[in-house]
Design a protein around this motif. Sequence first.
Motif, PDB file in Angstrom:
ATOM      1  N   PHE A  52       0.818  -1.200   0.000  1.00 39.03           N
ATOM      2  CA  PHE A  52       0.000   0.000   0.000  1.00 39.03           C
ATOM      3  C   PHE A  52       0.863   1.266   0.000  1.00 39.03           C
ATOM      4  N   TRP A  53       1.917   1.275   0.828  1.00 36.39           N
ATOM      5  CA  TRP A  53       2.805   2.434   0.935  1.00 36.39           C
ATOM      6  C   TRP A  53       4.204   1.927   1.257  1.00 36.39           C
ATOM      7  N   VAL A  54       5.196   2.463   0.553  1.00 36.74           N
ATOM      8  CA  VAL A  54       6.599   2.102   0.775  1.00 36.74           C
ATOM      9  C   VAL A  54       7.394   3.397   0.772  1.00 36.74           C
ATOM     10  N   GLY A  55       8.192   3.600   1.804  1.00 42.93           N
ATOM     11  CA  GLY A  55       8.993   4.818   1.804  1.00 42.93           C
ATOM     12  C   GLY A  55      10.094   4.801   2.839  1.00 42.93           C
ATOM     13  N   PHE A  56      10.866   5.858   2.783  1.00 40.12           N
ATOM     14  CA  PHE A  56      11.973   6.039   3.712  1.00 40.12           C
ATOM     15  C   PHE A  56      11.790   7.341   4.471  1.00 40.12           C
ATOM     16  N   TYR A  57      12.149   7.301   5.726  1.00 43.83           N
ATOM     17  CA  TYR A  57      12.309   8.498   6.536  1.00 43.83           C
ATOM     18  C   TYR A  57      13.776   8.545   6.924  1.00 43.83           C
ATOM     19  N   LEU A  58      14.390   9.705   6.786  1.00 47.68           N
ATOM     20  CA  LEU A  58      15.820   9.871   7.051  1.00 47.68           C
ATOM     21  C   LEU A  58      16.031  10.826   8.223  1.00 47.68           C
ATOM     22  N   VAL A  59      16.970  10.485   9.090  1.00 51.02           N
ATOM     23  CA  VAL A  59      17.268  11.329  10.249  1.00 51.02           C
ATOM     24  C   VAL A  59      17.913  12.627   9.758  1.00 51.02           C
ATOM     25  N   HIS A  60      17.323  13.736  10.197  1.00 48.44           N
ATOM     26  CA  HIS A  60      17.827  15.064   9.840  1.00 48.44           C
ATOM     27  C   HIS A  60      17.445  16.026  10.963  1.00 48.44           C
TER      28      HIS A  60
END
Length: 164
Positions: A52-60
């Motif tokens: 359904f949803w695929v993604g990345f969150y990156l530390v910033h």
Amino acid sequence: MEASFKQDNKLNKAERYQTFLTQFAPLIEGEKNEISVLANACAALKEAFDFFWVGFYLVHNGELHLGPFQGSVACYRIKKGRGVCGTAWSEAQTQVVPDVDQFPGHIACSSLSRSEIVVPIIVNGEVKGVLDIDSDQLNTFDETDRIYLEKVVGLLIRELYSPQ
């Protein structure tokens, strides 16, 4: 380059992941642009497994910031320890959530999300980001998903963050 990541539905989940890994490794081999590689990783995972949803969150700057993804619009920032992504970051371990409504502090970026798996990207003991995958069905993710998605993240770490 033309690559199809569609998987044979006759294969079981582990076999589908094994096939995916053999296709995915050459796709990212030698590529060092983080955004480009993560964008193609999202596209390949979405095509292969119809998540359904695929993604990345990156530390910033002390938060998880939305990175490349495939699916409906998403939250821009997530604090450490908040929701499934923030918990995976703070605990530095994969979170498998069969029912997001039962997860304390779940952040509902989409009301259609029902289950979720989040795999941290750990480089030299530090979480650099997370791979977040949502399903619109309950109980989608299990130990097989955890094992193989950790392998996907391992390939990403090797290509993007290891000196060569």
